[in-house]
Scaffold this motif. Structure first.
Motif: not given
Length: 313
Positions: A117-118, A120-121, A199, A202-203, A206-207, A210
């Protein structure tokens, strides 16, 4: 807690400045309220309780940590309660330089972002005009706070317009003593846990950044607070989408349920001193069976809502 200001301050401490501001970038520097804005009397906002102890009355106020500028104008009942009090009590006294320094130190670290996910960050950092170096400078929890609050700023919500900042400025004008309910170490422990996220966490975070859903949730919370909609605030944990997993639920227990009894005991100790206090904490600390109004009632205090819907009782 003024996490937005602290997150921005950390950028300076680490020697990291945001890139030159473009039209789509949030302003990383909190915009201070003017004297006229602080003096403006607005509509009643937030959730105010009266605590009776002996012949003295204190107040418990449910705050919001970030708001739009129009929401910073406190109503007459809240101003009157503050005027009648001899001391302002916040979760932390962020006017104390040593407290801010400890928080800043505690925010630093390494995000430990999974390789999956890097990118995406990095995309979110670029969108908010922040350097990739933050991945090596911020604890992951505070990186998420920084991204979330700067994203909300694009919709006009700022930490500098949050209730605690307004109350602190008003207290300074009156030379009113300010006291913190918690230590920095206690707050950091609740916010950071072990500094590691799965994970899936994190996802999920981020979602929400986003697709804009995280900002929508924050704007809903701001709206609920400004409308004094206690019924909806009381059901926060059912609509916040912040308890979808066992990890999420454990985090909410740390942030609220485990802190509230300690806060109630310290409020009890302050009230036993016999002076009138204006106690301001995040509104979610007031909600439910484990909320502060109920815990204080269990300690023998009469705690009544001030001009709130009957459901707040």
């Amino acid at each position: 807690m003024r996490l937005k200001q602290l997150a921005v301050a950390l950028l300076a401490v680490c020697g990291l400045a945001a890139t030159a501001q473009a039209a789509v970038c949030p302003n990383p520097i909190p915009t201070p309220l003017t004297a006229a804005q602080l003096a403006k009397v607005g509509s009643e906002r937030g959730f105010l309780w009266r605590i009776s102890h002996g012949k003295t009355q204190s107040y418990l106020y449910g705050t919001i940590h970030a708001n739009r500028v129009e929401g910073s104008a406190l109503g007459p009942q809240v101003r009157s309660a503050l005027q009648a009090s001899r001391q302002l009590v916040l979760e932390l006294d962020l006017d104390d330089a040593s407290v801010s320094q400890q928080l800043l130190a505690g925010m630093q670290g390494k995000a430990n972002v999974p390789a999956a996910v890097k990118a995406r960050y990095q995309a979110q950092l670029a969108r908010l005009c922040l350097p990739n170096a933050l991945l090596e400078q911020l604890d992951i929890n505070f990186l998420m706070v920084t991204l979330t609050l700067l994203d909300a700023q694009l919709a006009g919500v700022e930490g500098s317009y949050g209730t605690e900042n307004v109350l602190l400025q008003l207290a300074k004008q009156r030379q009113l003593p300010v006291k913190g309910l918690e230590t920095v170490a206690e707050q950091l422990a609740a916010l950071k846990d072990n500094g590691e996220l799965s994970l899936a966490q994190h996802e999920q975070a981020l979602t929400m950044l986003e697709n804009g859903h995280g900002r929508q949730q924050m704007l809903k919370l701001v709206d609920v607070w400004n409308r004094r909609d206690w019924a909806t605030m009381s059901q926060y944990r059912s609509w916040c989408e912040c308890e979808n997993t066992a990890e999420d639920r454990a985090a909410m227990v740390r942030l609220l349920d485990e802190r509230n009894p300690r806060m109630a005991q310290r409020i009890d100790a302050l009230l036993r001193e016999g002076q009138a206090n204006f106690i301001a904490v995040g509104s979610l600390h007031l909600v439910g069976e484990h909320g502060l109004p109920n815990l204080l009632r269990q300690l023998g205090y009469k705690v009544e809502p001030v001009n709130l819907p009957a459901t707040s009782k």
